[in-house]
Design a protein around this motif. Structure first.
Motif, short mmCIF file in Angstrom:
data_model
loop_
_atom_site.label_atom_id
_atom_site.label_comp_id
_atom_site.label_asym_id
_atom_site.label_seq_id
_atom_site.Cartn_x
_atom_site.Cartn_y
_atom_site.Cartn_z
N LYS A 150 0.82 -1.20 0.00
CA LYS A 150 0.00 0.00 0.00
C LYS A 150 0.86 1.26 0.00
N ALA A 151 1.76 1.28 -0.93
CA ALA A 151 2.64 2.43 -1.11
C ALA A 151 3.19 2.33 -2.51
N LYS A 152 3.78 3.42 -2.93
CA LYS A 152 4.23 3.48 -4.31
C LYS A 152 5.68 3.90 -4.27
N ASN B 285 0.02 5.20 0.43
CA ASN B 285 -1.40 5.27 0.14
C ASN B 285 -2.08 5.60 1.45
N ARG B 286 -3.00 6.55 1.44
CA ARG B 286 -3.72 6.80 2.66
C ARG B 286 -4.93 5.90 2.66
N GLU B 287 -5.09 5.17 3.73
CA GLU B 287 -6.26 4.29 3.81
C GLU B 287 -7.17 4.84 4.88
N VAL B 288 -8.41 4.98 4.56
CA VAL B 288 -9.37 5.48 5.52
C VAL B 288 -10.43 4.42 5.72
N ALA B 289 -10.63 4.08 7.02
CA ALA B 289 -11.63 3.06 7.32
C ALA B 289 -12.85 3.74 7.91
#
Ligand SMILES: Nc1ncnc2c1ncn2[C@@H]1O[C@H](COP(=O)(O)OP(=O)(O)OP(=O)(O)O)[C@@H](O)[C@H]1O
Ligand SMILES: Nc1ncnc2c1ncn2[C@@H]1O[C@H](COP(=O)(O)OP(=O)(O)OP(=O)(O)O)[C@@H](O)[C@H]1O
Ligand SMILES: [Mg+2]
Ligand SMILES: [Mg+2]
Lengths: 331, 324, 497, 297, 338
Positions: free
Chosen positions: C294-296, C466-470
């Motif tokens: 989850k990153a680039k 990557n920003r992950e929002v739950a």
């Protein structure tokens, strides 16, 4: 001495305490009885089993800590060793009371005297708080305590040793016991106070015709305050009889040696006829006579155990020695 | 009163000791226990001075002052002839042989402690010394390698006595040396003490509350009451012809074999007053059946005109009002 | 579950201070950003957050030709929660307060800027030197317009800092109504807000320190949004989420993670050695293994999505052989380096471990030093480290945030150039780029500089997150903006039920 | 008895140096929990000393392909987020924890007891000052003190140990002083004083040996407490630092995985529990054994 | 009189503690490497800004001067201003401390309620299976890492069973009761706020359980040993010889006396509970001083750390004062405490 009725009767009692490295044979076949209204002394050195005898008479030793190997105890007709705990609890402090050695620790330090007395009184008498209190005041008055009502409001530590012991005696007599067991009640007290406490105890017992089992290691006290005496040594009774005659004419070599070793009547600075050696180790109780190892007259036969046998010449005199004979002990 | 002679190995004058009792929030004592209230006596070389008195009268405190454990609040202690001589050839034997021996030291260490604390001595010499001292007090040499708990009470008291001898003292203070022992053993220890005194020329200050023991061992007797000596004299004089009312009360109370007691008379005893606040005048006045005018004055320990009689702290007695 | 008109956000920590002129923490901005308005704001284009700005309180602005004077016209009708109108004086007050306090947020604004109220609805900013990114800084949290009436709460000369640390005084859609310290903050609609009436009658921000507990509460519906969940938990949520009414969304962010190589400390003063480290580090492995993909990977200093990035650049290849060769060439026998990190980011430790392992492959010994964040910063500032790890995100949407901060030699140390990199050529390029108004020209200069710094191996660029929002799936209208991490467009959000 | 002939001198070996071992063994047999505690301690010690010798274990080998694997034959306790073997790390964590325990207890025990013993023997003003100081130290919440100290010294295992040791010193000062005051009243110390013993001699000859048993008991109990405290410090990031496999530090990371990877936090947690129970059970039993009040004659 | 004495003595000691504690914490917090100004300014702030902040916080002055300022403020009851939050430290303490105290008291009550009966049983049936069981429970409690236990408890009671809430002091949608004592439970009762009471009660159960479990062991152990002491006393024998039943003796005589020395232990436990509270608070999102202090230490927030240390030490001394007084009230023998 034939007592009319035996309030306490111990028969051939042997018990031991399991301890590290074996078991301590604290009582080794003792037989002892107290008649109604009689004052009986047990005298003996430290560790000879006096307190164990007293405690066991009311089964106050913690269960499971000791083993009864033989014998039985009958207290006012109850089989103490077999009776249910509830029966004994009724007996304790009722028909049979106890007075202990150390008056400071024998009272609950954080409770007022009054509360402690009333609690025990009401345990045995169907009276109300006020009645119990009045009784407590009367009991303390009997003990020549100057201001009983005020003493009830005090804590034990606020009383002197003699006062505390008098409180304990008052408590012991609170329910008209048939027998009071007093385990060295004056050891912690000064001689002047001791005399007072002992006299109060005896007078109180005579008044209510209670028997006393009085435990001490002081020959003088025994002589002054008891009718009959048991001399104990290493968990056994070695001699018994009317106090005056036992002390005047001891039959057992131990009793004799003990009395001779007292400095009371010896010439100043002269060598005292001391008993050699030390008290035997009760983890390995001697098979024969317990005193043989220290006895000047010991012979081969002494490795057999001598029974407590009646002596000729005097009613009630018994001694546990193969060569017992009533000899005048010249002070 | 015996003159504080030039030859006296130990003399005390007007010794007083007060212990602070209770402290307020600033740490200041709120009161004092007056343990000793003016003690005077002088030991004679080679004698046994017995001290009797009830519990709390200050006997142990006296012993502790003499051994330096307690600082006196007043008065002087003199060893030998020179005032203030420090190194006192003085040792003490305590009452309880259980607590006076370090349970974790071997006996030879215990016995030689007075020695090795001050000098570096090789261990084998110490053991040899310990063995010879042990022999003197009736212990076997191999006993010195054991620990105290392996001994009986009497044997432990022998160890304590051996330790007291290690420093080669000329005075030994015995603070109730037999009261914690079995009666059958008491005689052994008394014999040992008498024997040692004879052999080594020791001077004893023998403290006990047991009158018969004192009667047996003492040459002279001092009777103490509330931190004071009320009567001082030859043992036979004091114990057979007591002059102070307190001495009489004490002797009377001692239980004797073959003597009967009158309960009604015995019941009226009075207990020892507290030493937190000292009574004015004669300390014994409140308990004294002979109290009369003049007793409100402080009493002094003085001989009578009658030279044969020993000193007593009671003016009535000196005036002959209390004929025995 | 929570009511339809209530939004509950679960945070890992209590905010520290809510004074926009003081706070530098995104965690505080969750509260402050929706409580205040600024002259400009980031645009939302096609339901997605963009890096360009539009007027918020301002209707428009003009710039003088010399790029020094900026005039903003204010929209009429805006007022603070207590009814005070938002006018030029308020803007002037806010900025003067910001400059007077001179705390962290003032840093973004050029030194010596003078603010004047030309008329009640016009405010003028007079800059000392041209500063190309100025417009973008006005969308920062620090540029919030504060109700001048707060001065009534001033104690001493604190500019009402004490009061504002626990209260809000803005014209945004929400205002703070209660703060149970350590427990929760309640935001309620600002009745005087000029825009559309917000959907939530209450926004509750709850503090739940344990990530696992936050996740449990989200799963059970006690939270609508759970912040800062670790990657593994987010994965688990994503897997089981649908059935439980949860969604986990990914958004590309400007948060980058990179390694500082202390250019001043031998042997890292040699570019070969630094390049060897760049070659040795298995960037891809870290992204897959630790970031769970989850990153680039970063191709250079400017993250993808920010203008100025050079699309021609490729991520550095994992090449242990080349690294070994470089080390040999540099004549470094046994490479012993320390690696400084702190517990601030839980990913740092595994990354450090991975780097340690990577370096071991090429014969380097890396010893890890995990220290408290404060000490960590201290040592970063002093350059007391060989390798260190850091995260960076831009304060305003301009490559300046990367190129000037990271490489200008005057910013050496904590302020930005944490590799202590120094190259006069690069200095010249980035400084020039900061003054020019033309974006194309600036892009050229920045790209030129990028080539140089990549060749110099100043940093190890690892990845951008990557920003992950739950959140619960009934939460609607959330727009992610990479410039506004941990900030929610509460005014536009709602819930279906 | 009173027969001092040298001929009969047969060396009888006594058995009472510090503890009466035979007596202790006798009591121990009647105290199953103490034995259980001892067995647990031995298990831990054997595991941390022997297991790494027998099995070729490497606590810090990262294996990203095997991350977060559940317990299996290959990884008895599973693996962590970078694929390290948790069994190995738990074992190595034991080394750290147990060493911390011993280090702290020995350091604070010796320092504290020496201060307390001297203070008690010398008494007077010195004693008052020392005790007031300790009272003040004890009034500072130990947490804040440890945390602040650990933070001040810089978070590292070593500093955490120092901090914990420092914080525990006053307890030993108090204990040792209390013991000393009791012993000082014992007649054998009075006797020694009449022989002219100086304070240090009293400390050396009488107080040291007699005060030791309760101090040792306290130390045993403290071993458990220290291990817990150290892991707590590591848990909040002020103790052991990665990649050190410290239990508290492991749990600090593992808590994020507690919902999906139970094994990650379960094993280090159980290890702390197990070890602390071991020391506490043993110490508890030891206290009963050494306590003179509870000796059945 | 002696009550007064104790109070005076303790208050005198309090001054000593405040001076000592403030010096110690001041020294320690300035030993911590790191610059708080940098922390506030944000990582990227220029040196100039950092210097400015240092100046406003007086961090650029010599240490003694800083301390002098601090001490002077302290005399006026001013604990200073938090560097981290910009609020007066006293305000933060009022905000956080009551929650911790409420939790600690609840945990202590739990520990006593469970620990005392266990300890009594253990002593009465010494060396029997009951004793072994109780001791095992006690030792397990003492040996459990609270932070770990807390996680397990949340997992179980909140995650799996959904019985009780797992975070905070009260439900967010319920307004906290009007602040009187700042103990939610008490305030809710005093204001008759049933909903708030119920909610606070359900919220405090799990954290109090976690924190209290550790001290069940401490209490049970202490009571056991005190009871054993008391049961060995002569007066117990006297009471038995007076015919009182076993439980009357145990509960009526021995237990009250065993509680007396135990009060002191509870006073000490209070300190440990504060310690444990920090770990428990994080796990349960309990808004107490725990996380505040951790954050303050990490942020080098000297005034906050010092303020808290002083207040907690203060509380600790006060608790011990209370313990002394209780002791005095319980034990008639003590007329003075030395
Ligand atoms: N609970 C016990 N466990 C083990 N041994 C015991 C216990 N109680 C008593 N004994 C032993 O039993 C023996 C008799 O003890 P007892 O207390 O009856 O002596 P005593 O004659 O009363 O002595 P004293 O004059 O010292 O009171 C002693 O050897 C003692 O050690
Ligand atoms: N350290 C002390 N602090 C306070 N009071 C003390 C102290 N030592 C002794 N006393 C008091 O001094 C008085 C004399 O005590 P001392 O021990 O000398 O008596 P004693 O005659 O030896 O008594 P016993 O026969 O009981 O040994 C007692 O009232 C005691 O309470
Ligand atoms: Mg007895
Ligand atoms: Mg004495």
């Amino acid at each position: 001495m034939t007592a009319a009725r035996k309030v306490l009767d111990i028969r051939d009692l042997t018990i031991e305490f399991p301890v590290y490295g074996g078991a301590v044979r604290a009582l080794d076949g003792i037989t002892l009885s107290v008649g109604a209204g009689e004052i009986v002394g047990i005298v003996g050195e430290s560790g000879c089993g006096k307190s164990v005898t007293a405690m066991l008479s009311l089964r106050l030793l913690p269960d499971g800590r000791y083993r009864v190997l033989n014998g039985d105890i009958s207290l006012l007709g109850h089989d103490v060793l077999a009776a249910p705990e509830a029966d004994l609890a009724r007996l304790r402090g009722g028909q049979a009371a106890m007075v202990f050695q150390e008056p400071l620790t024998a009272l609950n330090p954080t409770r007022r005297i009054g509360r402690q007395m009333i609690e025990v009184i009401r345990r045995h008498r169907p009276i109300d708080q006020a009645g119990a209190r009045a009784l407590a005041i009367r009991l303390l008055g009997d003990m020549r305590i100057a201001d009983p009502a005020e003493v009830l409001e005090r804590y034990p530590f606020e009383l002197s040793g003699g006062m505390r012991q008098r409180v304990l005696i008052a408590l012991a007599f609170s329910s008209d016991p048939a027998i009071v067991i007093a385990d060295e009640p004056t050891t912690a007290l000064d001689v002047t106070v001791q005399r007072q406490v002992m006299s109060l105890l005896r007078r109180r017992a005579r008044q209510s015709n209670a028997a006393i089992l009085f435990i001490t290691h002081d020959m003088g006290l025994v002589s002054q305050y008891t009718d009959r005496v048991y001399v104990m040594y290493a968990g056994r009774v070695v001699e018994t009889g009317a106090t005056g005659s036992v002390l005047a004419a001891p039959a057992h070599p131990y009793t004799r040696a003990l009395l001779q070793g007292l400095p009371d009547h010896a010439v100043a600075k002269a060598m005292l006829p001391a008993i050699p050696g030390n008290v035997p180790d009760l983890r390995h109780p001697p098979a024969g006579c317990g005193f043989a190892g220290r006895c000047a007259h010991a012979v081969a036969r002494c490795s057999e155990r001598p029974p407590l046998a009646p002596l000729d010449g005097e009613e009630g005199r018994e001694a546990a020695c193969w060569f017992a004979s009533i000899q005048d002990h010249a002070p | 009163m015996t003159e504080a002679g030039i030859d006296s190995p130990l003399s005390v004058q007007d010794l007083t000791v007060r212990f602070p009792v209770g402290r307020n929030w600033l740490g200041r004592p709120t009161g004092h226990a007056h343990a000793l209230n003016g003690i005077d006596f002088a030991l004679e070389r080679g004698e046994t001075l017995g001290i009797v008195g009830e519990s709390g009268c200050g006997k142990s405190t006296l012993a502790q002052v003499l051994t330096g454990l307690v600082k006196p609040s007043g008065g002087t202690v003199r060893f030998g002839s020179s005032p203030g001589a420090e190194a006192a050839p003085l040792q003490i034997v305590f009452q309880d042989p259980n607590s006076s021996l370090d349970p974790r030291m071997r006996v030879w260490r215990i016995i030689t402690e007075p020695v090795f604390l001050h000098r570096r001595v090789p261990a084998n010499e110490l053991r040899a010394l310990a063995q010879s001292l042990a022999a003197q007090v009736g212990l076997r040499p191999e006993h010195v390698d054991r620990y105290p708990h392996e001994f009986s009470g009497g044997q432990r008291q022998r160890i304590a006595i051996a330790r007291a001898l290690a420093a080669d003292p000329s005075i030994v203070i015995l603070d109730e040396p037999t009261s914690a022992l079995d009666i059958s053993v008491q005689a052994q220890i008394l014999n040992l003490l008498v024997d040692l005194q004879r052999r080594r020329g020791l001077t004893y200050l023998f403290i006990s509350h047991d009158v018969s023991v004192i009667r047996h061992v003492a040459d002279r007797v001092a009777v103490m009451y509330l931190g004071q000596i009320v009567e001082l004299g030859r043992a036979a004089d004091v114990l057979d012809h007591p002059r102070h009312p307190y001495t009489r009360l004490l002797l009377e109370a001692v239980p004797r074999i073959g003597q009967s007691v009158d309960d009604e008379a015995a019941i009226d005893a009075r207990e020892l007053p507290s030493n937190r606040r000292l009574p004015a005048g004669c300390f014994f006045r409140e308990r004294c059946p002979f109290a009369a005018a003049g007793c409100e004055q402080p009493q002094v320990l003085e001989p009578t005109a009658d030279a044969a009689a020993h000193p007593v702290r009671c003016h009535r007695s000196r005036e002959g009002a209390l004929a025995p | 579950a929570t009511a339809k008109d209530v939004l509950v956000i679960g945070k890992s920590a209590d905010p520290q201070t809510l004074d926009p002129a003081v706070t530098m923490d995104n965690n505080d901005w969750t509260i402050t950003y929706p409580a205040y308005q600024r002259l400009v704001r980031y645009k939302t284009e096609n339901g997605k957050g963009s890096t360009s700005v539009e007027g918020e309180l301002a209707t428009g602005w003009t710039v003088s030709p010399d790029n020094l004077t900026w005039d903003f016209k204010l929209k009429p009708g805006n007022s603070f929660a207590d009814g005070t109108p938002v006018d030029a004086a308020a803007v002037k007050f806010s900025f003067e307060r910001l400059f007077a306090l001179k705390q962290g947020p003032s840093e973004a604004f050029p030194e010596g800027t003078v603010v004047t109220a030309v008329d009640p609805m016009t405010v003028r900013f007079q800059l000392k030197t041209p500063f190309a990114p100025f417009l973008y800084t006005l969308a920062n949290d620090g540029a919030a317009i504060v109700d001048p009436k707060v001065m009534e709460h001033q104690t001493g000369s604190d500019q009402a800092q004490g009061w504002l640390s626990g209260h809000t005084a803005g014209s945004g859609p929400y205002q703070l109504t209660s703060w149970e310290k350590g427990q929760s903050i309640v935001l309620e609609p600002n009745p005087k807000y000029a825009g559309a009436k917000p959907a939530f009658s209450k926004v509750i921000v709850k503090f739940v320190a344990e990530a696992s507990a936050r996740r449990l509460q989200l799963e059970q519906g006690d939270l609508d949004i759970a912040e800062s969940l670790p990657g593994d938990q987010l994965d688990a949520l994503r897997k089981e989420g649908a059935g439980k009414g949860l969604v986990v969304e990914d958004y590309p962010s400007f948060l980058v993670t990179y390694l500082y190589l202390n250019n001043k400390r031998p042997p890292l003063d040699k570019p070969e050695v630094r390049q060897a480290i760049v070659d040795a580090v298995d960037d891809g492995g870290i992204i897959d293994g630790i970031m769970l993909g989850k990153a680039k990977p970063m191709t250079g200093p400017i993250p993808d999505g920010m203008w100025g990035a050079d699309p021609a650049l490729k991520p550095a290849a994992h090449d242990p052989a080349a690294a070994k060769a470089l080390l040999k060439k540099a004549g470094v026998g046994s490479l012993k380096l320390n690696f400084l990190l702190s517990n601030k980011d839980p990913n740092w430790e595994p990354i450090a471990l991975a780097v340690q392992a990577n370096m071991a492959e090429v014969g380097g010994t890396v010893s890890l030093e995990n220290i408290a964040n404060a000490t960590f910063r201290e040592r970063l500032g002093k350059g007391d480290f060989d390798i260190a790890i850091g995260n960076w995100s831009p304060d305003f949407s301009d490559p300046y945030m990367f190129m000037n901060y990271w490489f200008d030699s005057t910013k050496q140390g904590l302020s930005g150039n944490r590799s202590f990199y120094s190259n006069p050529k690069v200095d010249e390029l980035v400084r020039k780029a900061a003054t020019l108004p033309n974006q194309a020209e600036r892009t050229k200069l920045y790209q030129q500089a990028q080539k140089i710094v990549i060749a110099d191996a100043a940093y190890v660029y690892l990845f951008q997150w990557n920003r992950e929002v739950a959140m619960r799936s009934d939460v609607k209208g959330y727009v992610y903006n990479p410039m506004l991490e941990q900030i929610y467009n509460l005014g536009e959000m709602s819930k279906t039920k | 008895m009173a027969d001092p002939t040298l001929a009969s001198a047969v060396a009888a070996r006594p058995a009472r140096a510090l503890f009466d071992w035979r007596y202790l063994a006798y009591r121990l047999r009647r105290s199953p929990l103490t034995i259980v505690g001892l067995a647990m301690i031995l298990t831990v010690l054997v595991a941390i000393v022997l297991v790494p010798q027998v099995l070729p274990l490497e606590p810090n080998t990262v294996n990203l392909r095997a991350r977060l694997a559940p317990p299996s034959a290959a990884h008895w306790f599973g693996t962590d987020e970078v694929g390290r073997d948790i069994f190995t790390r738990t074992i190595y964590g034991g080394r750290i924890s147990v060493s911390i325990g011993f280090f702290v207890v020995i350091l604070s025990g010796t320092v504290g007891s020496t201060i307390g013993g001297l203070s008690g023997v010398i008494g007077g003003r010195l004693d008052t000052i020392v005790m007031r100081l300790m009272d003040v130290l004890l009034s500072v919440p130990s947490l804040v003190l440890t945390m602040a100290l650990a933070a001040a010294l810089g978070p590292s295992l070593w500093n955490a140990m120092l901090a914990i040791a420092l914080v525990r010193v006053p307890a030993y000062v108090r204990l040792a002083r209390g013991q000393t005051l009791t012993i000082r009243e014992a007649a054998y110390v009075k006797a020694a004083r009449t022989f002219g013993a100086r304070p240090w001699q009293i400390l050396r000859w009488h107080v040291a040996a007699n005060a030791l048993p309760p101090i040792i008991v306290q130390a045993t109990l403290d071993l458990g407490a220290t291990i817990l405290m150290a892991s707590a410090l590591s848990f909040i990031g002020l103790g052991a630092q990665p990649p050190a496999a410290e239990w508290g530090a492991m749990i600090a990371v593992a808590r994020n995985y507690i919902l999906d990877q139970w094994w990650y936090s379960a094993f280090p947690g159980a290890a702390i529990l197990f070890t602390a129970i071991g020391f506490n059970l043993f110490g508890d039993g030891l206290r009963d054994l050494v306590d003179p009040k509870q000796k059945v004659r | 009189m002696s009550f007064l004495n104790i109070i005076r003595r303790r208050l005198g000691f309090l001054i000593l503690v405040v001076v000592g504690v403030s010096l110690i914490t001041f020294a320690i917090s300035h030993m911590i490497p790191g610059d708080p100004a940098r922390l506030i300014a944000g990582e990227r702030a220029s040196d100039e800004i950092v210097a400015h902040i240092r100046e406003t916080l007086r961090l650029d002055r010599p240490l003694w001067e800083q301390y002098a300022h601090y001490a002077e403020d302290l005399l006026h009851g001013d604990l200073g201003t938090s560097i981290r939050t910009g609020r007066p430290v006293a305000d933060d303490i009022i905000a956080f401390f009551p929650a911790t105290l409420e939790l600690v008291v609840a945990a202590l009550l739990f520990a006593v309620a469970v620990g005392v009966p266990l300890g009594v049983m253990s002593a009465v049936w010494r060396d029997r299976p009951v004793d072994h069981l109780v001791r095992t429970i006690a030792v397990t409690g003492i040996s459990t890492p609270a932070f770990w236990l807390g996680l397990l408890i949340i997992l179980c009671f909140y995650g799996r069973l959904h019985w009780l809430p797992a975070g905070g002091r009260i439900d967010q949608l319920i307004d906290p009761p009007r602040a009187i004592t700042r103990f939610y439970l008490i305030d809710a009762l005093m204001t008759g706020n049933g909903a708030a009471f119920l909610s606070s009660l359900t919220h405090i159960i799990l954290p109090a359980l976690t924190l209290g479990f550790v001290h069940v062991g401490v209490v049970a152990r202490q009571i056991r040993s005190a009871m054993l002491d008391q049961l060995n006393e002569d007066y117990v024998r006297t009471a038995k010889a007076g015919g009182l039943s076993r439980w009357r003796v145990v509960l009526g005589h021995a237990l009250p006396n065993a509680l007396i020395p135990s009060v002191t232990v509870l006073g000490l436990a209070f300190g440990d509970l504060l310690y444990g509270a920090v770990l428990t608070e994080t796990v349960f999102a309990w808004p107490g001083m725990g996380s505040y202090v951790v954050a303050s230490i990490q942020a080098l927030d000297f005034p906050a750390v010092m303020g808290f240390t002083i207040v907690v030490s203060f509380a600790y001394v006060l608790v011990n004062l209370a313990v002394d007084l209780v002791y005095l009230a319980l034990d008639p023998r003590i007329t003075e405490i030395g």
